[in-house]
Design a protein around this motif. Structure first.
Motif, mmCIF file in Angstrom:
data_model
loop_
_atom_site.group_PDB
_atom_site.id
_atom_site.type_symbol
_atom_site.label_atom_id
_atom_site.label_comp_id
_atom_site.label_asym_id
_atom_site.label_seq_id
_atom_site.Cartn_x
_atom_site.Cartn_y
_atom_site.Cartn_z
ATOM 1 N N PRO A 104 38.531 130.030 156.109
ATOM 2 C CA PRO A 104 39.122 131.358 155.872
ATOM 3 C C PRO A 104 39.980 131.414 154.606
ATOM 4 O O PRO A 104 39.960 132.413 153.878
ATOM 5 C CB PRO A 104 39.980 131.595 157.125
ATOM 6 C CG PRO A 104 39.361 130.737 158.183
ATOM 7 C CD PRO A 104 38.837 129.543 157.456
ATOM 8 N N GLU A 105 40.703 130.340 154.320
ATOM 9 C CA GLU A 105 41.515 130.305 153.099
ATOM 10 C C GLU A 105 40.628 130.328 151.856
ATOM 11 O O GLU A 105 40.928 131.029 150.882
ATOM 12 C CB GLU A 105 42.396 129.052 153.079
ATOM 13 C CG GLU A 105 43.529 129.086 154.087
ATOM 14 C CD GLU A 105 44.263 127.753 154.196
ATOM 15 O OE1 GLU A 105 45.482 127.792 154.410
ATOM 16 O OE2 GLU A 105 43.612 126.681 154.080
ATOM 17 N N LYS A 106 39.523 129.574 151.889
ATOM 18 C CA LYS A 106 38.585 129.572 150.750
ATOM 19 C C LYS A 106 38.039 130.972 150.522
ATOM 20 O O LYS A 106 37.953 131.433 149.384
ATOM 21 C CB LYS A 106 37.418 128.604 151.005
ATOM 22 C CG LYS A 106 37.774 127.161 150.898
ATOM 23 C CD LYS A 106 36.565 126.238 150.866
ATOM 24 C CE LYS A 106 35.528 126.506 151.904
ATOM 25 N NZ LYS A 106 34.468 125.499 151.964
ATOM 26 N N GLN A 107 37.653 131.650 151.613
ATOM 27 C CA GLN A 107 37.086 132.997 151.488
ATOM 28 C C GLN A 107 38.096 133.951 150.861
ATOM 29 O O GLN A 107 37.758 134.755 149.994
ATOM 30 C CB GLN A 107 36.652 133.539 152.860
ATOM 31 C CG GLN A 107 35.686 132.680 153.642
ATOM 32 C CD GLN A 107 34.455 132.252 152.872
ATOM 33 O OE1 GLN A 107 34.138 132.763 151.803
ATOM 34 N NE2 GLN A 107 33.738 131.291 153.405
ATOM 35 N N GLU A 108 39.348 133.849 151.310
ATOM 36 C CA GLU A 108 40.389 134.752 150.815
ATOM 37 C C GLU A 108 40.677 134.522 149.336
ATOM 38 O O GLU A 108 40.785 135.475 148.550
ATOM 39 C CB GLU A 108 41.664 134.582 151.648
ATOM 40 C CG GLU A 108 42.736 135.593 151.337
ATOM 41 C CD GLU A 108 42.313 137.045 151.526
ATOM 42 O OE1 GLU A 108 42.835 137.897 150.793
ATOM 43 O OE2 GLU A 108 41.438 137.335 152.378
#
Length: 195
Positions: A104-108
């Motif tokens: 999720p952090e990578k996507q954000e």
């Protein structure tokens, strides 16, 4: 002193184990290319791992397809090929993963960078081919893989169910569907099929 010795021995053993999982370059190339359509294999660039576990170019290609060898530090076998126009997006994902970021952090982070114009996504649809299998199904001497599954992914930012006519959730094996509809990373998925 004994504790320090145990830590040193464990560290050395773990390092030797990790390095022993790195396949020879020719086998990495052969397995990575299994994800590519046959017509593009001979001229594709292949990225893989050197003896230190660092991602490097194992073979420079002459077409626009990039194939990625299996990561020896991850469970199972997963190789992928994609158009060079997706490399900035893929490389940024690898960088963020190396920094310890969660999915999720990578996507954000990538979403913010795409919206800011600092990370470029292809304007035209771009294909990704992912071949997966269990480690037991890889012959490490020949590079042949049995019982593999292949997934097809077509990236194009901001596609919607309405604009494509595709469902936004999986419906049936082999049926295309739209994942992350309406976002910077919207993509058409075709469920894994036996290869």
């Amino acid at each position: 002193m004994k504790k320090l010795l145990v830590v040193i021995v464990f560290t050395f053993a773990f390092s030797a184990f990790s390095q022993s999982k790195i396949l020879p370059a020719d086998i990495q190339i052969k397995t990575a290319l299994l994800a590519a359509p046959e017509m593009y294999r001979d001229a594709a660039t292949v990225l893989g791992y050197n003896a230190d576990g660092k991602l490097v170019t194992l073979r420079e290609g002459t077409n626009t397809l990039i194939c990625l060898a299996d990561d020896p530090n991850k469970e199972g076998i997963s190789v992928a090929c994609y158009g060079a126009e997706l490399e900035p997006f893929m490389a940024r994902g690898r960088e963020l993963e190396a920094e310890g970021k969660s999915n999720p952090e990578k996507q954000e982070v990538r979403k913010k960078e795409i919206e800011a114009g600092t990370l470029k996504m292809p304007e035209e649809p771009s294909m990704v081919y992912v071949l997966a299998a269990e480690e037991k199904d890889l012959n490490i001497e020949t590079g042949e893989i049995e019982n593999s599954r292949i997934r097809y992914v077509l990236y194009k930012p901001y596609m919607t169910g309405e604009s494509t006519g595709l469902p936004t959730k999986p419906q049936a094996p082999g049926m295309p569907w739209l994942m992350d509809a309406g976002t910077h990373r919207s993509h058409i998925m075709i469920s894994p099929a036996k290869k």
